[in-house]
Write an enzyme that holds these catalytic residues in place. Structure first.
Site, PDB file in Angstrom:
ATOM      1  CB  SER A  14      -0.931   0.010   1.214  1.00  0.00           C
ATOM      2  OG  SER A  14      -0.197  -0.173   2.402  1.00  0.00           O
ATOM      3  CG  HIS A  18      -2.863  -0.851  -2.985  1.00  0.00           C
ATOM      4  ND1 HIS A  18      -3.085   0.482  -2.691  1.00  0.00           N
ATOM      5  CD2 HIS A  18      -3.133  -1.543  -1.842  1.00  0.00           C
ATOM      6  CE1 HIS A  18      -3.467   0.574  -1.428  1.00  0.00           C
ATOM      7  NE2 HIS A  18      -3.506  -0.633  -0.900  1.00  0.00           N
ATOM      8  CD  GLU A  32      -3.423   3.382  -5.246  1.00  0.00           C
ATOM      9  OE1 GLU A  32      -3.238   4.597  -5.428  1.00  0.00           O
ATOM     10  OE2 GLU A  32      -2.996   2.775  -4.249  1.00  0.00           O
ATOM     11  CG  ASN A  68      -2.607   4.002   1.794  1.00  0.00           C
ATOM     12  OD1 ASN A  68      -3.578   4.162   2.525  1.00  0.00           O
ATOM     13  ND2 ASN A  68      -2.255   2.817   1.340  1.00  0.00           N
TER      14      ASN A  68
END
Length: 281
Positions: free
Chosen positions: A118, A139, A151, A189
């Site tokens: 992540s 991800h 992702e 993130n």
């Protein structure tokens, strides 16, 4: 591509295995701990039953999904036939680098190596292999069988063919792939963790209590879950690890983890998985 190996059978790993198997892929789920694999299969059973209850799957489809998943405690056995490996181990750079060195040694030459990291650099992970053009970030979001986003993170040397293949594959899983470049935290993130960190600072500084902070974001910003509850769900140790990657990667004090978060992790209060975090479970 038919055979997918998933490394790590925790929350993300079992969700990834479930999803690939549901969409017709043969899956090898690999973990060094037999008990973890047993828990993973129990979880997959429960999540498939939830899909049946929601009329997403039938009983027959559940049976076929489970039949496509095999479990292994030996890495060599689990990846020897892999077309794609998706690593979903602990969010720790040194652990991931070690795993990728082994995967590079054990996997067939054509195998694409993906990581569900992540926040950790794909380029750094790929540098541990002799196939950096076939290393990529994939991800998934939690819970994997439900959430649509993937992702797709390109390392510095990831080839266009590898990126195109993973993008196409994500769509076959009924996901929405979003291509991003390899910078700390990627997109999800880099935006989410500073918000969670700021919510923790608001609690730390006595602006309001946890429930009130979460209600402001749920009722005022239409978030399905407040940032402190979400942090508990993610795991406070994971949040801290990602914030440290952001802080180190950018050298910007705005990413510095709140001292309250650091203390809670040091005390072993990691959120839902330990029964205590910003809330009690």
């Amino acid at each position: 591509m038919q055979h997918v190996s998933v490394i790590g059978s925790g929350t993300m790993g079992n969700g990834i295995a479930h999803t690939f198997a549901q969409y017709g892929f043969d899956v090898s789920l690999v973990d060094t701990q037999p008990a973890a694999l047993e828990r993973a299969i129990v979880t997959i059973h429960a999540n498939l039953d939830r899909q049946i209850k929601k009329e997403i799957l039938t009983d027959d489809e559940k049976g076929r999904t489970l039949a496509r998943i095999r479990t292994y405690t030996d890495l060599n056995d689990g990846v020897r036939n892999a077309d794609l490996v998706v690593e979903a181990a602990t969010e720790n750079e040194s652990i991931k680098v070690t795993i990728f060195k082994e995967l590079d040694r054990l996997c067939p030459g054509h195998t694409v190596l993906a990581t569900n990291t992540s926040s950790i650099s794909i380029t750094k992970i790929a540098s541990a292999t002799q196939r950096p053009d076939r290393v990529i970030g994939m991800h998934f979001m939690n819970p994997v069988p439900v959430m649509k986003l993937v992702e797709v993170i390109k390392g510095y040397l990831t080839s266009s063919d590898t990126t195109d293949m993973i993008t196409t594959l994500s769509r076959k899983l009924d996901k929405v792939p979003v291509e991003v470049n390899d910078y700390p935290g990627f997109v999800a993130n880099r935006i989410l963790m500073p918000m969670i960190n700021e919510a923790i600072y608001a609690l730390y500084e006595g602006v309001s209590d946890a429930e009130a902070i979460d209600n402001v974001m749920k009722l005022g910003m239409a978030h399905p879950m407040g940032p402190l509850e979400l942090a508990d769900f993610i795991g406070l140790d994971v949040c801290l690890s990602i914030l440290r990657v952001l802080h180190e990667g950018f050298g910007n004090p705005k990413y510095a983890p709140c001292p309250l978060l650091v203390n809670m992790v040091s005390a072993g209060r990691l959120g839902k998985k330990t029964g205590f975090g910003f809330y009690t479970y």
